[in-house]
Design a protein around this motif. Structure first.
Motif, PDB file in Angstrom:
ATOM      1  N   LEU A  73       0.987  -1.304  -0.152  1.00  0.00           N
ATOM      2  CA  LEU A  73      -0.278   0.163  -0.416  1.00  0.00           C
ATOM      3  C   LEU A  73       1.163   1.505  -0.114  1.00  0.00           C
ATOM      4  N   HIS A  74       0.328   2.244  -0.870  1.00  0.00           N
ATOM      5  CA  HIS A  74       1.299   3.359  -1.498  1.00  0.00           C
ATOM      6  C   HIS A  74       0.400   4.596  -1.070  1.00  0.00           C
ATOM      7  N   ALA A 111       4.268   8.502   0.198  1.00  0.00           N
ATOM      8  CA  ALA A 111       5.231   7.215   1.698  1.00  0.00           C
ATOM      9  C   ALA A 111       4.411   6.061   1.036  1.00  0.00           C
ATOM     10  N   ARG A 112       5.211   5.315   1.727  1.00  0.00           N
ATOM     11  CA  ARG A 112       4.603   3.804   1.173  1.00  0.00           C
ATOM     12  C   ARG A 112       4.400   3.530   3.059  1.00  0.00           C
ATOM     13  N   ALA A 113       3.176   2.866   3.521  1.00  0.00           N
ATOM     14  CA  ALA A 113       2.368   1.642   4.588  1.00  0.00           C
ATOM     15  C   ALA A 113       3.179   0.632   4.543  1.00  0.00           C
ATOM     16  N   GLU A 114       3.655   0.000   5.674  1.00  0.00           N
ATOM     17  CA  GLU A 114       4.500  -0.865   5.827  1.00  0.00           C
ATOM     18  C   GLU A 114       3.024  -1.941   6.135  1.00  0.00           C
ATOM     19  N   ALA A 142      -6.473  -0.571  11.877  1.00  0.00           N
ATOM     20  CA  ALA A 142      -5.501  -1.748  10.989  1.00  0.00           C
ATOM     21  C   ALA A 142      -4.631  -0.457  11.833  1.00  0.00           C
ATOM     22  N   VAL A 143      -2.982  -0.672  11.956  1.00  0.00           N
ATOM     23  CA  VAL A 143      -2.115   0.476  12.605  1.00  0.00           C
ATOM     24  C   VAL A 143      -0.488   0.009  11.602  1.00  0.00           C
ATOM     25  N   THR A 144      -0.012   1.190  11.244  1.00  0.00           N
ATOM     26  CA  THR A 144       1.027   0.866  10.845  1.00  0.00           C
ATOM     27  C   THR A 144       1.862   1.674  10.972  1.00  0.00           C
ATOM     28  N   VAL A 145       3.648   2.342  10.032  1.00  0.00           N
ATOM     29  CA  VAL A 145       3.991   3.726   9.770  1.00  0.00           C
ATOM     30  C   VAL A 145       3.955   3.991   8.543  1.00  0.00           C
TER      31      VAL A 145
END
Length: 529
Positions: free
Chosen positions: A116-117, A131-134, A161-164
């Motif tokens: 996912l970007h 940005a790129r979602a990990e 959902a949570v990511t950086v």
């Protein structure tokens, strides 16, 4: 027994913060939900309709749809609106779409999003940032928003959902204080951005759309790729047992109602207290305590409650009539069988006073409505199987009409103690040699064991929080008593009170008792004037 099951604070909640909302297209490939479709020896094009599922031709694509920035707040909020508001949030701009994949074909609640970007595109077409979602789990935290599904076009579940966001590139940030602050903070300390999705109102009738609300903030230093919380797998295991025990309570009450009895819920004599013992003279040597989660507590108390008859320390003691809960229910089954020639289930009007399971949770099982001796015995056997298991040699045995195969509670708890999954060895024997089940003692609230109301300083923070918990608990007991007295429609209010109780439980656990290293906790004294 209480522990930190979820992170209570996220960097995406802090300032500066940007929020957005819209829809997400989740084109789930349900062909992958059937293990049979992975059989390499099976003809590729011969699939019975039972294995088509609801979105057989799904692409597996995950993409944002009509999402726009709704708010932008800096650490020093300004009176003027941020120019980035109403800009479009797009996924995989000029790239292949992200994919949603189940980690296990037989566990569709472990879906993860790959590739996912994200980009924010301004009204003039300029890109503000990309940005790129990990990789992130879409159902990291799942909850029931509403008791019932209104339709297939409005499902009752929601997920988080949570990511950086990494690999950030900045574009036109003019007129946007929040993006400028994001850019300055990430550049200054080499920090990432943090993002969360809340997804709900899923429509699986052709569109596969869901409502999405998201937030972006600056990630904390050393923040993990995605918050999984503390002891999440252990939390889920214990919660599944709690849900099944609630089902057992309804099932036992139905049996009593079916023969003209009255369940006693809101009663000093029947309400729990800690430390205490099991009712009915079961396992009289077992002391039931309420304390923070530890392997010792799980071993001594939880496994002690669910111990199978064949390994009970009291199984050969002639002075103890019911050495296990399973034996207690076995005696009930014997009594029902002995009264087979008696017409104890003759009052058909009592069927309408019995409860059904209010949640859509097949893994928990199904509450049996008691109409005769056969359904009563079926219900009792279901309770026994889920608790200590149907076989001392095969802990996975427990399949019955009330639900699918499962791991009995005793072995579920023993996995926590051994910190390993049960698995078959090369000789076909069960042993605790499977994947690890991690336990982090630092992720447990340091609750004072068996908290007594008389040990709490009057009108302290602990006192107020514990009183609020106690008030919600007593309200729940009163409402449940009404429900089991025949006001079945009150079950929805009972569920609302359960959620209220959970909120107060989480709050009271986080309050330190002044002058100690221990935290407050719930008070279960029935009378607290």
């Amino acid at each position: 027994m209480y522990f930190r099951s979820h992170v209570t604070w996220g960097s995406y909640l802090d300032l500066p913060r940007l929020t957005f909302t819209g829809w997400v297209h989740v084109d789930v490939a349900t062909m992958n939900n059937s293990p049979c479709n992975f059989d390499i020896n099976r003809p590729e094009l011969i699939l019975p309709p039972s294995e088509w599922n609801w979105n057989t031709n799904g692409t597996g694509e995950f993409k944002l749809f009509n999402c726009f920035v709704t708010s932008a707040l800096t650490t020093n909020p300004l009176d003027i609106p941020d120019a980035i508001i109403d800009s479009k949030v797009v996924s995989n701009f000029n790239m292949p779409y992200a994919k949603i994949v189940d980690l296990d074909v037989q566990h569709q609640l472990s879906s993860e999003i790959y590739g996912l970007h994200l980009a924010i595109v301004r009204s003039n077409g300029d890109i503000a940032f990309q940005a790129r979602a990990e990789t992130m789990p879409l159902v990291q935290d799942m909850w029931t928003r509403r008791i019932c599904n209104l339709s297939l076009a409005d499902r009752n579940m929601g997920s988080k959902a949570v990511t950086v966001l990494t690999g950030i590139t900045w574009g036109n940030t003019a007129g946007s204080p929040v993006l400028q602050e994001f850019k300055a903070l990430t550049a200054k300390s080499h920090r990432n951005l943090s993002i969360t999705f809340n997804v709900f109102n899923f429509n699986e009738v052709g569109q596969n759309l869901a409502t999405l609300v998201g937030a972006i903030g600056v990630a904390f230093e050393n923040e993990s790729l995605h918050f999984a919380g503390h002891n999440v797998e252990i939390y889920k295991r214990i919660r599944s047992v709690v849900m099944q025990e609630m089902q057992h309570m309804i099932q036992a009450a139905n049996i009593l109602i079916a023969i003209g009895g009255k369940p006693m819920i809101d009663s000093k004599e029947h309400a729990p207290s800690y430390p205490g013992s099991l009712p009915g003279g079961v396992l009289p040597n077992l002391r039931i305590t309420l304390e923070k989660l530890s392997k010792q507590h799980v071993y001594e108390v939880l496994m002690g409650i669910e111990v199978p008859h064949n390994i009970s320390l009291d199984s050969d003691n002639p002075e103890i009539f019911n050495d296990t809960i399973g034996q207690f229910y076995k005696e009930i089954q014997v009594c029902i069988e002995d009264l087979k020639d008696k017409d104890i289930f003759s009052d058909e009007s009592l069927v309408n006073k019995q409860m059904e399971w209010p949640w859509d949770a097949p893994s928990v099982g199904t509450v049996v409505i008691i109409k005769d001796h056969a359904t009563a015995i079926e219900a009792v056997q279901g309770i026994m199987n889920q608790g200590e298991g149907a076989s001392p040699l095969d802990p996975s045995v427990g399949s019955s009409a009330v639900g699918p195969p499962f791991l009995a509670h005793f072995y579920n708890f023993e996995e926590i103690v051994c910190q390993k999954h049960l698995a078959l060895d090369e000789d076909g024997r069960f042993c605790y040699s499977g994947d690890p089940i991690p336990f982090d003692p630092t992720g447990v609230w340091p609750m004072l064991p068996n908290l007594d109301k008389n040990k709490i300083p009057a009108f302290s923070r602990c006192y107020i929080a514990a009183r609020n918990f106690h008030g919600a608990w007593r309200a729940l007991l009163r409402k449940l008593q009404e429900v089991f007295d025949g006001n079945i429609g009150g079950m929805m209010d009972s569920i609302a009170l359960m959620h209220t109780l959970a909120v107060h439980g989480h709050k009271v656990m986080q309050i330190n008792i002044e002058g100690t290293e221990e935290n407050c906790g719930p008070v279960w004294d029935y009378e607290w004037n």
